[in-house]
Enzyme design. Structure first.
Site, PDB file in Angstrom:
ATOM      1  N   GLU A  18       0.938  -1.254  -0.167  1.00 13.85           N
ATOM      2  CA  GLU A  18      -0.062   0.001  -0.010  1.00 13.85           C
ATOM      3  C   GLU A  18       0.693   1.364  -0.037  1.00 13.85           C
ATOM      4  O   GLU A  18       0.591   2.176   0.649  1.00 13.85           O
ATOM      5  CB  GLU A  18      -0.867  -0.104   1.370  1.00 13.85           C
ATOM      6  CG  GLU A  18      -1.764  -1.186   1.292  1.00 13.85           C
ATOM      7  CD  GLU A  18      -2.866  -1.150   0.055  1.00 13.85           C
ATOM      8  OE1 GLU A  18      -3.304  -0.301  -0.500  1.00 13.85           O
ATOM      9  OE2 GLU A  18      -3.232  -2.512  -0.366  1.00 13.85           O
ATOM     10  N   ILE A  19       1.728   1.201  -0.880  1.00 16.53           N
ATOM     11  CA  ILE A  19       2.637   2.363  -0.814  1.00 16.53           C
ATOM     12  C   ILE A  19       2.750   3.147  -2.432  1.00 16.53           C
ATOM     13  O   ILE A  19       3.411   3.914  -2.555  1.00 16.53           O
ATOM     14  CB  ILE A  19       4.142   2.204  -0.639  1.00 16.53           C
ATOM     15  CG1 ILE A  19       4.855   1.071  -1.432  1.00 16.53           C
ATOM     16  CG2 ILE A  19       4.296   1.853   0.899  1.00 16.53           C
ATOM     17  CD1 ILE A  19       6.343   0.653  -1.275  1.00 16.53           C
ATOM     18  N   LYS A  43       1.859  -9.268 -13.770  1.00 13.36           N
ATOM     19  CA  LYS A  43       1.513  -9.417 -12.493  1.00 13.36           C
ATOM     20  C   LYS A  43       1.894 -10.992 -12.144  1.00 13.36           C
ATOM     21  O   LYS A  43       0.824 -11.754 -12.433  1.00 13.36           O
ATOM     22  CB  LYS A  43      -0.051  -8.896 -11.898  1.00 13.36           C
ATOM     23  CG  LYS A  43      -0.028  -9.020 -10.569  1.00 13.36           C
ATOM     24  CD  LYS A  43       0.698  -7.684  -9.593  1.00 13.36           C
ATOM     25  CE  LYS A  43       0.149  -7.710  -8.227  1.00 13.36           C
ATOM     26  NZ  LYS A  43       0.774  -6.569  -7.334  1.00 13.36           N
ATOM     27  N   ASP A  56      -4.614  -5.541 -10.132  1.00 10.04           N
ATOM     28  CA  ASP A  56      -3.642  -4.396 -10.002  1.00 10.04           C
ATOM     29  C   ASP A  56      -3.301  -3.990 -11.751  1.00 10.04           C
ATOM     30  O   ASP A  56      -3.174  -2.960 -12.214  1.00 10.04           O
ATOM     31  CB  ASP A  56      -2.209  -4.613  -9.567  1.00 10.04           C
ATOM     32  CG  ASP A  56      -2.491  -4.689  -8.063  1.00 10.04           C
ATOM     33  OD1 ASP A  56      -3.403  -3.984  -7.461  1.00 10.04           O
ATOM     34  OD2 ASP A  56      -1.434  -5.154  -7.296  1.00 10.04           O
ATOM     35  N   ALA A 117       4.105  -8.432  -5.794  1.00  7.33           N
ATOM     36  CA  ALA A 117       3.143  -8.461  -4.569  1.00  7.33           C
ATOM     37  C   ALA A 117       3.985  -8.056  -3.373  1.00  7.33           C
ATOM     38  O   ALA A 117       4.825  -8.955  -3.012  1.00  7.33           O
ATOM     39  CB  ALA A 117       2.286  -9.681  -4.558  1.00  7.33           C
ATOM     40  N   SER A 177       3.912   8.052  -3.307  1.00 11.88           N
ATOM     41  CA  SER A 177       2.970   8.969  -2.759  1.00 11.88           C
ATOM     42  C   SER A 177       3.432  10.160  -1.844  1.00 11.88           C
ATOM     43  O   SER A 177       3.620  10.232  -0.997  1.00 11.88           O
ATOM     44  CB  SER A 177       1.866   8.162  -1.838  1.00 11.88           C
ATOM     45  OG  SER A 177       0.914   8.999  -1.709  1.00 11.88           O
ATOM     46  N   PRO A 206       2.808  12.390  -7.250  1.00 15.46           N
ATOM     47  CA  PRO A 206       2.018  12.986  -6.295  1.00 15.46           C
ATOM     48  C   PRO A 206       0.615  11.986  -5.367  1.00 15.46           C
ATOM     49  O   PRO A 206       0.247  11.174  -6.201  1.00 15.46           O
ATOM     50  CB  PRO A 206       0.959  14.016  -6.885  1.00 15.46           C
ATOM     51  CG  PRO A 206       1.978  14.360  -8.082  1.00 15.46           C
ATOM     52  CD  PRO A 206       2.672  13.037  -8.286  1.00 15.46           C
ATOM     53  N   GLN A 207       0.715  12.309  -4.185  1.00 19.79           N
ATOM     54  CA  GLN A 207      -0.453  11.698  -3.478  1.00 19.79           C
ATOM     55  C   GLN A 207      -1.726  11.686  -4.371  1.00 19.79           C
ATOM     56  O   GLN A 207      -2.289  12.703  -4.584  1.00 19.79           O
ATOM     57  CB  GLN A 207      -0.588  12.147  -2.299  1.00 19.79           C
ATOM     58  CG  GLN A 207      -1.656  11.388  -1.223  1.00 19.79           C
ATOM     59  CD  GLN A 207      -1.466  12.150   0.122  1.00 19.79           C
ATOM     60  OE1 GLN A 207      -1.001  13.206   0.379  1.00 19.79           O
ATOM     61  NE2 GLN A 207      -2.141  11.346   1.154  1.00 19.79           N
TER      62      GLN A 207
END
Length: 243
Positions: A18-19, A43, A56, A117, A177, A206-207
């Site tokens: 989750e980055i 993937k 994804d 992953a 992010s 950017p986030q």
């Protein structure tokens, strides 16, 4: 891989979950396609997504456009791939499977992005095979996606050191992010990351950009990434802006 002439296979890993790894993969794909490259996204193992739900690869295609997307395996529980496969009673993905699939895609595309992953050393199979092993088998460089704030120096250095120990080239790092209002730690990390990780900082996405309309995302993507990733982002200028 060097500048806009970059071709071949690039493995994308993260310092955790989750980055922004998938968004960075989409940004690289979009920038490469803007430069006229044929792009595929592989993937090896999608976890935590049920059959029929977009994963994804679908998210990269939504944001970046007409990429060739391949998913080798899908496991419903959000666990390490080997554990998720075992619990689902499904065949585990081996590093050799990743090598074969990536090389097949590379024969027909200018750039193949292999998105892992979780982190670099998460187990794909019960024999201890990892994304790092796939990168070794491919002889491919690795792009490390990391975070902006506290803790990133240690996590990034651990990842790049693991690559070094295996003889795998680290192309560089990208902040997955970048916050709208970066704090002191994030601003200092812009200067410290290259030294600590011994690898170049190649971008800062950017986030929240995944919420952009796809065309807006594709137009903006080259501005978030350095020339090594088909973009126009300048690390020195960006770092100077955030001192």
């Amino acid at each position: 891989m060097k500048g806009e002439s970059a071709v071949g296979v690039l493995v994308v890993t993260g310092t955790g979950t989750e980055i922004g790894k998938t968004v960075v993969t989409a940004a690289v794909a979009a920038a490469a396609m803007s430069a006229g490259r044929r792009v595929a996204v592989l993937k090896p193992a999608q976890t935590g997504v049920a059959v029929g739900e977009p994963g994804d690869v679908a998210e990269v295609a939504r944001l970046a456009g007409q990429v060739t997307g391949v998913e080798l395996a899908r496991f419903p529980e959000p666990l390490a791939p080997n554990t998720a496969a075992r619990r689902a009673g499904l065949r585990q993905v081996r590093p050799a499977d990743v090598v074969v699939a990536a090389e097949k895609l590379a024969a027909e595309h200018d750039l193949v992005l292999v998105e892992g992953a979780g982190g670099l050393l998460v187990n794909l199979d019960d024999e201890g095979g990892t994304l790092a092993d796939a990168a070794v088998g491919l002889g491919a460089p690795v792009l490390v996606v990391t975070t902006a704030g506290l803790g990133t120096l240690n996590m990034t250095a651990l990842t790049t050191e693991a690559l070094e120990r295996r003889g795998v080239s680290c192309l560089g790092t990208v902040i997955g992010s970048w916050p709208d209002s970066p704090g002191l730690a994030a601003r200092c990390n812009l200067a410290d990351l290259p030294t600590t990780s011994r690898s170049a900082l190649l971008g800062a996405v950017p986030q929240g950009v995944a919420a952009l309309a796809p065309q807006a995302f594709r137009t903006a993507a080259p501005g978030w990434l350095g020339p090594e990733l088909f973009g126009t982002w300048d690390a020195r200028a960006f770092t100077g802006l955030h001192r």
